[in-house]
Design an enzyme around this catalytic site. Structure first.
Site, short mmCIF file in Angstrom:
data_model
loop_
_atom_site.label_atom_id
_atom_site.label_comp_id
_atom_site.label_asym_id
_atom_site.label_seq_id
_atom_site.Cartn_x
_atom_site.Cartn_y
_atom_site.Cartn_z
N ASP A 6 -1.19 -6.09 -0.33
CA ASP A 6 -1.58 -5.50 0.95
C ASP A 6 -3.08 -5.27 1.05
O ASP A 6 -3.70 -4.76 0.11
CB ASP A 6 -0.91 -4.11 1.09
CG ASP A 6 0.33 -4.15 1.95
OD1 ASP A 6 0.52 -5.11 2.71
OD2 ASP A 6 1.12 -3.18 1.85
N GLU A 38 9.28 -4.42 10.70
CA GLU A 38 9.71 -3.12 10.17
C GLU A 38 10.28 -2.24 11.28
O GLU A 38 9.66 -2.05 12.34
CB GLU A 38 8.54 -2.41 9.47
CG GLU A 38 8.96 -1.04 8.92
CD GLU A 38 8.03 -0.48 7.85
OE1 GLU A 38 7.11 -1.19 7.39
OE2 GLU A 38 8.26 0.69 7.47
N GLU A 48 -1.43 -5.45 8.51
CA GLU A 48 -0.62 -4.89 9.60
C GLU A 48 -1.28 -5.16 10.94
O GLU A 48 -2.51 -5.08 11.06
CB GLU A 48 -0.46 -3.38 9.38
CG GLU A 48 0.31 -3.05 8.12
CD GLU A 48 0.56 -1.55 7.94
OE1 GLU A 48 0.26 -0.77 8.88
OE2 GLU A 48 1.04 -1.17 6.87
N ASP A 73 0.84 -1.21 0.00
CA ASP A 73 0.00 0.00 0.00
C ASP A 73 0.88 1.26 0.00
O ASP A 73 0.37 2.37 -0.12
CB ASP A 73 -1.01 0.00 1.15
CG ASP A 73 -0.35 -0.02 2.52
OD1 ASP A 73 0.88 -0.18 2.60
OD2 ASP A 73 -1.08 0.12 3.52
N SER A 74 2.19 1.08 0.07
CA SER A 74 3.12 2.20 -0.15
C SER A 74 2.88 2.82 -1.52
O SER A 74 3.30 3.95 -1.78
CB SER A 74 4.58 1.73 -0.01
OG SER A 74 4.80 0.58 -0.81
N LYS A 130 -1.23 -9.37 2.74
CA LYS A 130 -0.49 -8.89 3.93
C LYS A 130 -1.40 -7.94 4.68
O LYS A 130 -2.13 -7.15 4.08
CB LYS A 130 0.81 -8.20 3.53
CG LYS A 130 1.57 -7.63 4.75
CD LYS A 130 2.99 -7.28 4.43
CE LYS A 130 3.18 -5.94 3.74
NZ LYS A 130 2.69 -4.78 4.50
O1 KIV Z 1 3.54 -1.13 1.67
C1 KIV Z 1 4.69 -1.61 1.58
O2 KIV Z 1 5.39 -1.40 0.59
C2 KIV Z 1 5.17 -2.44 2.69
C3 KIV Z 1 6.59 -2.90 2.68
C4 KIV Z 1 7.55 -1.83 2.60
C5 KIV Z 1 6.87 -3.88 3.75
O3 KIV Z 1 4.42 -2.73 3.57
#
Ligand code: KIV
Length: 262
Positions: free
Chosen positions: A72, A170, A104, A33-34, A102
């Site tokens: 994510d 992280e 969090e 989600d970055s 993924k």
């Molecule tokens: O959103 C993302 O890119 C991440 C990674 C950097 C672990 O969660």
């Protein structure tokens, strides 16, 4: 199988061309989600939607042949209940073709991870600095220093027990990463968490030098593609203004040659 073996190589991708590049070298490709900060100019990941993750997931899927694809779950798409998490994880898997999701969170997400894993959704957990919680963590700070280490250890233990197949750690101190990696049965994937982890992940745009608004200490720049792009665009602009581009080799003749011309 890969616990304690050759470190797992992981990178993010959000587009087909980058997915094609990273697929050749990585074990795991994360549609993180970055993407919200890196490609959409958001100031945090909080504004990322499930539809954005699906669109980028579909683009990445088209570029992958061999790597494991993880997508994510964005903020607000899984925290409410295990049922909400399943509904949205199932959409991600069905519409993007990803192999896993993924999410969090540690102890608070254990029940959700158990629910998903029991229903055919492999889950990569993410503990330590969890960027979706930036407002409650008080910024993008190192997590697990001093007495706070116990909280992160409990988080990693809880998500592992709940059935996560790997855990992103992280921005935590090396001794804590080492301890957690020794304690849990699944691979730890470090980002700012030292060589002690079973694998490493970085945001591709960070390590390629394409994203500079945010530059944490844990990012190693393997290239400065942003600088190269800037120089290339400056050269193009100068060529256009000085009427050097297009040149003869870029022009189309009146006649078509046999075999066609692109
Ligand atoms: O959103 C993302 O890119 C991440 C990674 C950097 C672990 O969660």
């Amino acid at each position: 199988m890969r616990k304690g073996q050759t470190p797992l190589v992981c990178l993010t991708a959000y587009t087909t061309p980058i997915a094609r590049l990273v697929d050749r070298h990585c074990d795991i490709v994360l549609v993180g989600d970055s993407v919200g900060m890196v490609l959409h100019g958001l100031s945090s990941t909080l504004g990322v939607t499930l539809d954005m993750m699906i669109m980028h997931g579909q683009a990445v899927r088209r570029g992958l042949v061999r790597a494991l694809m993880v997508v994510d779950l964005p903020f607000g798409s899984y925290e409410e209940s295990p049922e909400q998490a399943f509904r949205n994880a199932a959409r991600l898997m069905a519409e993007t073709g990803c192999a896993a999701v993924k999410l969090e969170g540690g102890q608070t997400m254990a029940e959700t991870i158990r629910f998903l894993a029991a229903r055919g959704v492999p889950v990569m957990a993410h503990v330590g600095l969890t960027p979706q919680a930036v407002n409650t963590l008080g910024g993008y700070r190192v997590q697990g220093r001093g007495d706070d280490a116990e909280r992160i250890r409990r988080d990693a233990g809880a998500v592992t027990k709940a059935g996560a197949f790997s855990v992103v750690l992280e921005k935590v101190p090396e001794p804590l990463a080492k301890r957690i990696t020794a304690e849990i049965a699944v691979p730890t994937i470090g980002i700012g968490a030292s060589l002690a982890c079973d694998g490493q992940i970085l945001v591709s745009d960070d390590m390629l030098g394409l994203f500079s608004s945010f530059r944490p200490k844990f990012v190693k720049r393997y290239a400065e593609l942003g600088d190269q792009a800037d120089a290339a665009i400056a050269a193009y602009a100068a060529d256009v203004r000085e009427r050097r581009f297009p040149a003869a080799e870029h022009l189309y003749a009146n006649e078509t040659k046999a075999g066609g011309v692109t």
